[in-house]
Design an enzyme around this catalytic site. Structure first.
Site, PDB file in Angstrom:
ATOM      1  N   LYS A   1       0.819  -1.204   0.000  1.00  0.00           N
ATOM      2  CA  LYS A   1       0.000   0.000   0.000  1.00  0.00           C
ATOM      3  C   LYS A   1       0.859   1.262   0.000  1.00  0.00           C
ATOM      4  O   LYS A   1       2.026   1.255   0.375  1.00  0.00           O
ATOM      5  CB  LYS A   1      -0.938  -0.002   1.220  1.00  0.00           C
TER       6      LYS A   1
ATOM      7  N   ARG B   1      -3.820 -10.360   3.640  1.00  0.00           N
ATOM      8  CA  ARG B   1      -4.004 -10.415   2.187  1.00  0.00           C
ATOM      9  C   ARG B   1      -2.762  -9.815   1.546  1.00  0.00           C
ATOM     10  O   ARG B   1      -2.463  -8.634   1.756  1.00  0.00           O
ATOM     11  CB  ARG B   1      -5.258  -9.635   1.786  1.00  0.00           C
TER      12      ARG B   1
END
Length: 290
Positions: free
Chosen positions: A223, A263
């Site tokens: 991210k 994830r």
């Protein structure tokens, strides 16, 4: 730290944090830029993630990168369903990453056992009915709007308190539509309507999210806030493919604090990290070498 009892598909009662490998069947993912867009490539990539140590695979056909536009439902179905079918035929445990009820229903019919909905049902409330009727595990992520507008919705008083409250609202909405509590996993939605600094309190205070009474999935992989953290002297964020080390560090910490799953795009590092966390928190898991 004790975990809440977690909903687990058959064969996944592993006693540790699960590693969910990402299979993006999209041409515009922020992470892998369409490398697995063709079904055969996506299947091969998914099998590679399993070989790296992933426990299950999350197949998605619509990018949620910041600023991305929606794809037509027919396109999403064409991308997702054949890949789900083939991976299930190869023995994989499969999750479908979608916000649409029809895509969820078709993917579950093709063998998916988890519906991972980044909108938590806000994009298409009919998805709750699919989950209630099929009994699959449902991941409800904290979400405030689609990718093209989410950065404008990133205002919080206390990000952890606000996310807890909004996830609690999703849990209540699920219950009202007949979804059983044991089907529900929560996801704080790192990076979704969260400015960089707002992601760290959600990780530091993960216990407060787990205290809602549902298993928690952490999706920090590659991210933007990790790219910013790792920026060099020039202030430039490191690119996504150089964020896997930081992702694995978060995996270890999240696993040690009781996350149900992580994830990730690179399974090998996180598969090792959850085992380190397991050994760290439970000495009985450490094998004595001769």
């Amino acid at each position: 730290m004790a975990r809440h009892p977690a909903p687990l598909p058959p064969g996944l009662a592993l006693g540790r944090t699960l590693v969910m490998g990402v299979v993006n069947v999209t041409p515009d993912s922020f992470s892998d830029g369409g490398r697995w867009f063709e079904p055969a490539d996506a299947v091969r990539h998914g099998l590679g993630l399993l070989a790296q140590g992933a426990d299950l695979l999350d197949v998605g056909g619509e990018s949620t990168r910041p600023g991305s536009a929606r794809v037509p439902q027919a396109d999403e179905l064409d991308r997702v369903v054949p890949v789900v079918e083939e991976l299930v035929a190869r023995g994989a445990v499969v999750s479908v990453d979608t916000t649409r009820a029809e895509v969820a229903a078709r993917a579950v019919a093709a063998g998916a056992v988890i519906v991972n909905d980044v909108s938590g049902g806000l994009a298409d409330p009919e998805i709750y009915d699919v989950v209630a009727q099929t009994g699959v595990v449902y991941v409800a992520m904290h979400w405030r709007g689609h990718a093209d507008v989410m950065d404008s919705l990133a205002t919080y008083d206390d990000v952890v308190v606000d996310v807890r409250r909004e996830l609690s609202e999703r849990v209540a909405a699920l219950a009202a539509r007949g979804v059983r509590p044991e089907q529900v996993v929560l996801d704080p939605g790192l990076g979704f309507a969260k400015p960089g600094a707002a992601n760290w309190p959600l990780l530091r205070r993960l216990d407060e999210l787990i205290a809602l009474g549902h298993p928690v999935l952490v999706g920090a992989s590659r991210k933007r806030f990790l790219g910013t953290l790792l920026a060099g002297p020039d202030g430039q964020a490191v690119p996504p493919l150089e964020r896997d080390g930081a992702t694995a560090a978060i995996t270890a910490l999240a696993a040690a604090h009781g996350a149900w799953g992580v994830r990730v795009h690179d399974a090998a590092g996180s598969a090792a990290a959850v085992r380190v966390a397991q050994a760290w928190t439970d000495p009985r898991e450490v094998l004595e070498l001769p």
